[in-house]
Design a protein around this motif. Structure first.
Motif, PDB file in Angstrom:
ATOM      1  N   ASN A   1       1.254  11.521 -10.959  1.00  4.04           N
ATOM      2  CA  ASN A   1       1.084  11.240 -12.593  1.00  4.04           C
ATOM      3  C   ASN A   1       1.451   9.773 -12.736  1.00  4.04           C
ATOM      4  N   VAL A   2       2.553   8.993 -12.012  1.00  2.22           N
ATOM      5  CA  VAL A   2       3.155   7.854 -11.888  1.00  2.22           C
ATOM      6  C   VAL A   2       1.995   6.979 -11.654  1.00  2.22           C
ATOM      7  N   PHE A   3       1.349   7.151 -10.477  1.00  2.87           N
ATOM      8  CA  PHE A   3       0.265   6.628  -9.607  1.00  2.87           C
ATOM      9  C   PHE A   3      -0.920   6.443 -10.633  1.00  2.87           C
ATOM     10  N   ILE A   4      -1.181   7.585 -11.383  1.00  2.00           N
ATOM     11  CA  ILE A   4      -2.336   7.458 -12.374  1.00  2.00           C
ATOM     12  C   ILE A   4      -2.121   6.517 -13.562  1.00  2.00           C
ATOM     13  N   ILE A   5      -0.912   6.691 -14.109  1.00  2.00           N
ATOM     14  CA  ILE A   5      -0.480   5.494 -15.291  1.00  2.00           C
ATOM     15  C   ILE A   5      -0.692   4.063 -14.412  1.00  2.00           C
ATOM     16  N   LYS A   6      -0.030   3.764 -13.387  1.00  2.49           N
ATOM     17  CA  LYS A   6      -0.568   2.633 -12.839  1.00  2.49           C
ATOM     18  C   LYS A   6      -1.751   2.084 -12.569  1.00  2.49           C
ATOM     19  N   ALA A   7      -2.650   3.145 -12.078  1.00  6.12           N
ATOM     20  CA  ALA A   7      -3.894   2.660 -12.067  1.00  6.12           C
ATOM     21  C   ALA A   7      -4.538   2.571 -13.546  1.00  6.12           C
ATOM     22  N   VAL A   8      -4.205   3.063 -14.342  1.00  5.63           N
ATOM     23  CA  VAL A   8      -4.676   3.099 -15.690  1.00  5.63           C
ATOM     24  C   VAL A   8      -4.262   1.547 -16.471  1.00  5.63           C
ATOM     25  N   THR A   9      -3.158   1.244 -16.210  1.00  2.00           N
ATOM     26  CA  THR A   9      -2.104  -0.021 -16.896  1.00  2.00           C
ATOM     27  C   THR A   9      -2.636  -1.184 -15.993  1.00  2.00           C
ATOM     28  N   GLY A  10      -2.899  -1.110 -14.630  1.00  2.24           N
ATOM     29  CA  GLY A  10      -3.138  -2.298 -13.786  1.00  2.24           C
ATOM     30  C   GLY A  10      -1.783  -3.156 -13.640  1.00  2.24           C
ATOM     31  N   ASP A  11      -2.158  -4.501 -14.018  1.00  2.00           N
ATOM     32  CA  ASP A  11      -1.111  -5.324 -13.766  1.00  2.00           C
ATOM     33  C   ASP A  11      -0.060  -5.566 -15.024  1.00  2.00           C
ATOM     34  N   LEU A  12      -0.285  -4.584 -15.943  1.00  2.00           N
ATOM     35  CA  LEU A  12       0.482  -4.840 -17.052  1.00  2.00           C
ATOM     36  C   LEU A  12       1.814  -4.303 -16.905  1.00  2.00           C
ATOM     37  N   ILE A  13       2.065  -3.192 -16.199  1.00  2.00           N
ATOM     38  CA  ILE A  13       3.195  -2.376 -16.041  1.00  2.00           C
ATOM     39  C   ILE A  13       3.496  -2.477 -14.408  1.00  2.00           C
ATOM     40  N   GLY A  14       4.658  -2.909 -13.927  1.00  2.00           N
ATOM     41  CA  GLY A  14       4.936  -2.612 -12.684  1.00  2.00           C
ATOM     42  C   GLY A  14       5.274  -0.948 -12.156  1.00  2.00           C
ATOM     43  N   MET A  15       5.112  -0.701 -10.923  1.00  2.00           N
ATOM     44  CA  MET A  15       5.567   0.562 -10.359  1.00  2.00           C
ATOM     45  C   MET A  15       7.121   0.981 -10.832  1.00  2.00           C
ATOM     46  N   GLY A  16       7.826  -0.039 -10.555  1.00  2.00           N
ATOM     47  CA  GLY A  16       9.106   0.129 -10.862  1.00  2.00           C
ATOM     48  C   GLY A  16       9.542   0.634 -12.310  1.00  2.00           C
ATOM     49  N   GLN A  17       8.887  -0.162 -12.984  1.00  2.00           N
ATOM     50  CA  GLN A  17       9.345  -0.253 -14.472  1.00  2.00           C
ATOM     51  C   GLN A  17       8.738   1.178 -14.986  1.00  2.00           C
ATOM     52  N   ILE A  18       7.607   1.892 -14.319  1.00  3.42           N
ATOM     53  CA  ILE A  18       7.144   3.202 -14.475  1.00  3.42           C
ATOM     54  C   ILE A  18       8.055   4.183 -14.226  1.00  3.42           C
ATOM     55  N   PHE A  19       8.612   4.003 -12.899  1.00  2.00           N
ATOM     56  CA  PHE A  19       9.616   5.101 -12.378  1.00  2.00           C
ATOM     57  C   PHE A  19      10.785   4.936 -12.989  1.00  2.00           C
ATOM     58  N   LYS A  20      11.257   3.710 -13.494  1.00  2.00           N
ATOM     59  CA  LYS A  20      12.554   3.734 -14.303  1.00  2.00           C
ATOM     60  C   LYS A  20      12.374   4.408 -15.566  1.00  2.00           C
ATOM     61  N   GLY A  21      11.287   4.250 -16.149  1.00  2.00           N
ATOM     62  CA  GLY A  21      10.898   5.007 -17.570  1.00  2.00           C
ATOM     63  C   GLY A  21      10.940   6.425 -17.608  1.00  2.00           C
ATOM     64  N   VAL A  22      10.144   7.013 -16.289  1.00  2.00           N
ATOM     65  CA  VAL A  22      10.272   8.444 -16.294  1.00  2.00           C
ATOM     66  C   VAL A  22      11.665   9.069 -15.842  1.00  2.00           C
TER      67      VAL A  22
END
Length: 434
Positions: A385-406
């Protein structure tokens, strides 16, 4: 099998190769272990695989899968996901972290018509995250809430994982669907609670947005009343026994199509696109089921399942919490590098004999298992799901920020999991009334 999966070989191919190879080895050993025995074993395994290609998926219950998938894809093509999020945003705009709360509620509603965690995260992520970033929401909070709430697609009925689990364990699909309702609502409540607490402590995470007049709130319901009625129809029909899960899928897909056509939301091109996506996803799932049956058959021929059951029965005096704690660690570790379907199909032949041997309720354990898999969908380093969100947001949000958020939502998932383990009646109360 694990090596093939780590090499990114498709799950169906990995399972079929492992099951076929194991079957040949067992039959060769039983036939004498010489070259002639190997030839006979190879021929027998070929015939078995040919028969299994039909018999493994020729289950009436499996007709539920394409029907519910079609219902979800039609809703997406018809733009109902957009209306669901818009209505949730208007109704929850003024609570602390209102847009994040609306995203969680929107994901929950969409889960009830999609049956897929990945589809829920992708569909809601495209709408909800840009909206939250526009209002200066913290990037970790905005991406984390959608990634976590997207996992409810596996827990809120209808759920593809529940159907697979029910068929493999010979349990009632309808009871599993109904059993997921309260745990799903509990998970949603936990997500909303942590959002509101964090925003109360640090308002900068989610600046307030303008209030929405009541007239507009009520008006927003016009776009989603059909989907709400469809969800109520499916859940009520299953709960009361008005129709079976397979019939519910067919009725749900038909009603979704009629809603899209009569509202003018979809043309023939959209219907064709929904049908194509349904065929692709169904084919992938059925191929994986074929592979899982190969592995299960190989496992049965070795006597492995029977030995596991005997071994498990020797642990009658071990507290259930100890066994479940071990399984929790196992599933969370597997979730760090494998997807939910792969984990379920790989572990069911091993875990279910243990659960049966210990006398636990398989409906209850099905919900616990899906909760394990939900956590795996947002756990690093893979977290699909994190990779899906990364694909949807592109360069707007970094992978580290998403994992920190979850991370906050993983913590709440663990709390919910503990509650469901300690109080099984939360899961089993509604099915007991059916």
């Amino acid at each position: 099998m694990i090596i093939l999966l780590l090499l990114r070989i498709p799950i169906a191919v990995s399972l079929i190769c492992a099951g076929f190879g194991g079957l040949v080895l067992v039959l060769t050993a039983r036939g004498g272990g010489d070259l002639d025995a190997f030839g006979r074993a190879l021929s027998a395994a070929n015939h078995f695989l040919g028969d299994l290609a039909y018999s493994s998926v020729a289950e009436y219950t499996y007709t539920t899968i394409p029907m519910f998938l079609l219902m979800g894809y039609l809703a997406t093509e018809g733009g109902f996901t957009r209306d669901i999020y818009a209505a949730a945003r208007m109704w929850f705009a003024r609570v602390p972290g209102g847009l994040a709360v609306a995203s969680a509620v929107g994901c929950t509603l969409f889960s009830a018509i999609s049956g897929s965690s990945l589809a829920t995260a992708a569909a809601m992520g495209r709408m909800a995250i840009p909206e939250m970033l526009h209002w200066k929401y913290d990037k970790g909070l905005a991406s984390g809430i959608v990634a976590a709430s997207g996992t409810l697609g596996s827990l809120i009925p209808p759920s593809i994982l529940m159907i697979l689990y029910a068929v493999f364990t010979e349990q009632s699909v309808a009871k599993l669907f109904v059993a997921g309702v309260l745990p799903g609502m509990l998970s949603l409540g936990a997500y909303v609670l942590i959002v509101m607490i964090r925003v109360k402590i640090n308002p900068q995470l989610a600046p307030p947005v303008p209030a929405v007049p009541m007239r507009d709130k009520i008006g927003s319901l016009r776009g989603i009343w059909g989907m709400l009625a469809l969800i109520a129809l499916v859940v009520t029909g299953l709960y009361t026994g008005m129709f079976t899960p397979s019939e519910a899928g067919g009725i749900g897909a038909m009603v979704a199509l009629l809603l899209c056509l009569f509202s003018g939301r979809i043309k023939f091109k959209g219907v064709a696109a929904a049908g194509e996506e349904t065929l692709k996803t169904t084919s992938m799932l059925f191929a994986a089921v074929l592979g899982a049956y190969m592995v299960t058959t190989f496992s049965a021929l070795t006597g492995f399942a029977g030995e596991l059951t005997s071994w498990a029965s020797s642990f009658e005096n071990v507290p259930p919490i100890v066994i479940l704690a071990v399984l929790s660690v196992l599933y969370i570790v597997l979730g760090t590098f494998m997807g939910a379907i792969e984990i379920m199909l790989l572990t069911l032949p091993v875990v279910i004999p243990v659960i049966k041997g210990l006398g636990y309720d398989l409906i209850w354990f099905g919900i616990i298992m899906i909760k394990y898999l939900e956590i795996g969908l947002i756990t690093p380093p893979v977290g699909l799901n994190v990779f899906i969100i990364k694909a949807v947001t592109g360069d707007l949000i970094g992978m580290g920020q998403i994992f920190k958020g979850v991370a906050w939502f993983i913590l709440m998932d663990i709390v919910v999991l503990a509650i469901l383990i300690l109080w099984p009646d939360i899961t089993l109360w509604l099915p007991s009334l059916m």
